[in-house]
Design a protein around this motif. Structure first.
Motif, PDB file in Angstrom:
ATOM      1  N   ASP A 178       0.815  -1.219   0.000  1.00 45.10           N
ATOM      2  CA  ASP A 178       0.000   0.000   0.000  1.00 45.10           C
ATOM      3  C   ASP A 178       0.846   1.266   0.000  1.00 45.10           C
ATOM      4  N   VAL A 179       2.098   1.153   0.412  1.00 42.99           N
ATOM      5  CA  VAL A 179       2.986   2.320   0.307  1.00 42.99           C
ATOM      6  C   VAL A 179       3.166   2.674  -1.165  1.00 42.99           C
ATOM      7  N   TRP A 180       3.469   1.633  -1.987  1.00 44.30           N
ATOM      8  CA  TRP A 180       3.638   1.911  -3.423  1.00 44.30           C
ATOM      9  C   TRP A 180       2.349   2.470  -3.997  1.00 44.30           C
ATOM     10  N   LYS A 181       1.225   1.866  -3.628  1.00 43.57           N
ATOM     11  CA  LYS A 181      -0.061   2.267  -4.210  1.00 43.57           C
ATOM     12  C   LYS A 181      -0.369   3.732  -3.891  1.00 43.57           C
ATOM     13  N   TYR A 182      -0.230   4.093  -2.618  1.00 43.48           N
ATOM     14  CA  TYR A 182      -0.587   5.468  -2.235  1.00 43.48           C
ATOM     15  C   TYR A 182       0.478   6.478  -2.669  1.00 43.48           C
ATOM     16  N   LEU A 187       1.784  11.035  -6.225  1.00 46.17           N
ATOM     17  CA  LEU A 187       2.426  11.605  -7.411  1.00 46.17           C
ATOM     18  C   LEU A 187       1.388  12.047  -8.441  1.00 46.17           C
ATOM     19  N   ALA A 188       0.271  11.342  -8.482  1.00 43.55           N
ATOM     20  CA  ALA A 188      -0.782  11.696  -9.434  1.00 43.55           C
ATOM     21  C   ALA A 188      -1.588  12.901  -8.958  1.00 43.55           C
ATOM     22  N   TRP A 196      -1.127  11.602   3.611  1.00 47.73           N
ATOM     23  CA  TRP A 196       0.152  10.898   3.460  1.00 47.73           C
ATOM     24  C   TRP A 196       0.793  10.691   4.816  1.00 47.73           C
ATOM     25  N   LYS A 197       0.764  11.735   5.670  1.00 47.86           N
ATOM     26  CA  LYS A 197       1.320  11.637   7.032  1.00 47.86           C
ATOM     27  C   LYS A 197       0.507  10.628   7.849  1.00 47.86           C
ATOM     28  N   ILE A 203       0.951   2.719   9.157  1.00 47.30           N
ATOM     29  CA  ILE A 203       1.077   1.544   8.273  1.00 47.30           C
ATOM     30  C   ILE A 203       1.927   0.420   8.880  1.00 47.30           C
ATOM     31  N   ALA A 204       2.830   0.748   9.791  1.00 46.66           N
ATOM     32  CA  ALA A 204       3.574  -0.306  10.505  1.00 46.66           C
ATOM     33  C   ALA A 204       2.985  -0.379  11.901  1.00 46.66           C
TER      34      ALA A 204
END
Ligand code: FES
Length: 586
Positions: A178-182, A187-188, A196-197, A203-204
């Motif tokens: 999910d890090v890559w996904k978000y 970026l989009a 993001w914060k 997430i961990a």
């Protein structure tokens, strides 16, 4: 769900003669050297009653403050120690190199063989009768296994266990994936700073390894299926009370293994290795498992080939519906019955007679293990995929093979032909990928070279090349990407990895130019670079090999001896077992 420790086999009083113990050669004789060994233990506060006549159990602990996945290991080591004492052993904790995936640069893979070498020598040179191998974060698992197989001293693996599921707003998040996904959404332009914060903060969620079917959980499952840990160990979340009990059970079992002299050479066979491969395929496991399994098999003297993966992939369904190839997380897998329940749905594919550290066969261990949730562990007639989730491709761009995690790719791209956009190395790719003027389309094939075992060096996880920002803004979320790198087990996308030989070892990838046409066909298992022979030869004559050997230190040893991806990236001089159980004692 509690995993129950299995009663050891053949553990009679007659077999508990201390003179049979390896450590007896240090502590038993009435001579000058043994006097020194005993007196120094007494200097450390131990009495005869602590160690005389007892199996010495080494707790090889890969804990470090810089390995966040192992932050609970100090407590677990105490719990292992408790089990060893209960069973009448003498516990000694021995720290070994900690390979924390998140904070080590350039990549932990550079150091996998260093840890394996350390484990082998630590076991060989100390009075250790059996070992508990405490690992979890990706490379620690194969390294611990490789070292203990080569030392061939009774060993049992205790996995760190996966983290709890992360929650953000109404979403369940998996680390890595999910890090890559978000990040792509950020970026989009679709994710604000506060969101993001917020993801960074949650997430961990706990100690433990990544809670998707990343490399850590893949290797933990493989290890359990190969018989190297207690049944049910791989999926037990890191912070559950059951994980504490697992640690204590593992400690107790290590003592019995010492008396039984149950060495890796006695329970690890070609059948165990196949069980590991089949398990990896059935859970949609990490592509990294291929490299690690080849290296582990090599330590046993077993020649595991890329073709064997493909043969087994053809007949192994994916039953674990776990991210990044599926929908659920490791905690769900545990609640659904865990690995024993999944394996019990595939007994016809496995070598159920393979022996395990429990002293009984894999078949005995998984018999009766029940699936609680058919959505997470699919039935045979409703698999996630009827064949394995990882495929081996071959062709003129990868004469020794390459891999793709087809289950985590966009199905539309599994057969694709497009023009290459070549990046010579990682910094060049990073500098150019988000340039608004980059000449790239969704059909382009992104290529990264000089990212392999030698070229990077260390074989880093750069293979999930980022989608160029201009395409992200157009809604593109997957493209064909090709490299001689690895990718994280938590990564996804149509990424062709582990091209062998790599570009720095004069593989054809070194000669591809932007605009060359590249075709992949996963069903046909092919990868093709459309270039005529004369042109390829002209480019090869003009190619200058990069100097990849550092002037000194471990890096120099690594560069001189590491093998290519299809051979497991072990050091050529470490393949096989140590001929001596220990250095001679004087
Ligand atoms: Fe340690 Fe993923 S970072 S397991």
């Amino acid at each position: 769900m509690d995993s129950k420790p299995t009663s050891p086999a053949g553990n009679t009083n007659e077999s508990r003669d201390p003179a049979r113990l390896r450590s007896h050669r240090w502590f038993g004789p009435d001579d000058l050297r043994s006097f020194g060994h005993r007196s120094r233990l007494k200097g450390a506060g131990f009495d005869d009653a602590d160690f005389q006549g007892k199996p010495v159990i080494g707790i090889l602990n890969t804990w470090s403050d810089l390995n966040t996945c192992h932050s609970h290991f100090p407590q677990r080591a105490d719990e292992v120690r408790r089990g060893i004492l209960q069973a009448g052993g003498f516990p000694v904790e021995v720290p070994v190199l900690s390979l924390g995936e998140m904070l080590m640069k350039p990549t932990t893979m550079l150091y996998r063989n260093l840890l394996a070498m350390e484990v082998e020598e630590v076991l060989r040179c100390h009075p250790i009768d059996a070992a508990v191998l405490m690992g979890g974060c990706d490379k620690t698992v194969p390294a611990l296994l490789m070292g203990s197989i080569s030392a061939d001293i009774p060993s049992i693996f205790l996995p760190a266990g996966p983290m709890l599921k992360a929650r953000w707003k109404d979403q369940t998040l998996g680390s890595g994936s999910d890090v890559w996904k978000y990040w792509d959404e950020r970026l989009a332009g679709n994710l604000c700073d506060a969101d993001w914060k917020g993801i960074e903060n949650c997430i961990a969620r706990s100690a433990g390894t990544c809670m998707t079917m990343g490399t850590a959980s893949t290797m933990a499952c493989i290890t359990e299926a190969m018989g190297f840990s207690l049944s049910g160990a791989a999926c037990t979340p890191s912070v559950l009370s059951q994980h504490s009990r697992l640690a204590t059970q593992t400690g107790r079992r290590a003592v019995d293994m010492a008396w039984e002299d149950l060495r890796p050479s006695k329970f690890m066979t070609a059948g165990s290795i196949d069980n590991g491969v089949i398990t990896s395929l059935s859970i949609g496991g990490s592509t990294n498992a291929i490299v690690h399994l080849i290296a582990i098999a090599g330590r046993l003297g077993i020649d595991l080939t890329m073709d064997r993966f493909d043969q087994l992939s053809d007949r192994t369904p994916v039953l674990g519906d776990i991210r990044p190839g599926g929908r659920y997380l490791m905690e769900d897998f545990y609640d659904a019955g865990g690995l024993p329940a999944l394996l019990n749905r595939m007994t016809d594919l496995l070598d159920t007679d393979a022996l395990t550290v429990s002293g009984v066969t894999l078949g005995q261990l998984i018999s009766g293990a029940e699936v609680i949730d058919d959505e997470v562990i699919r039935p045979r007639d409703n698999p996630v995929s009827p064949v394995g989730g990882t495929c081996v491709l071959r062709g003129n761009l990868a004469p020794s093979g390459c891999v793709i995690k087809s289950i985590a790719a966009d199905k539309r791209l599994l057969k694709h032909r497009g023009p290459a956009l070549v990046f010579d190395n990682y910094p060049a790719m990073k500098a150019a990928i988000n340039d608004p003027d980059l000449d790239v389309s969704a059909d382009s094939v992104l290529i990264l070279r000089n990212a392999g075992p030698l070229g990077a060096p260390g074989f880093p996880e750069w293979g999930m090349l980022p989608i160029p920002q201009k395409l992200l803004r157009q809604g593109v979320r997957d493209m064909v990407r090709i490299s001689d790198a690895r990718m994280s087990g938590t990564s996804y996308g149509t990424c062709v990895l582990h091209i062998a030989p790599e570009s720095a070892a004069s593989g054809p990838l070194a000669l591809v130019q932007t605009g060359d046409m590249i075709a992949i066909d996963v069903e046909a298992r092919t990868i093709h670079w459309e270039v005529d022979d004369d042109e390829a030869e002209r480019r090869r004559s003009a190619w200058v090999a990069p100097d990849v050997t550092p002037p000194r230190g471990y890096g120099r040893l690594y560069a001189k001896h590491v093998t290519q991806a299809d051979q497991g990236c072990d050091f050529d001089f470490l393949v096989g077992r140590s001929p001596d159980a220990e250095p001679s004692i004087h």
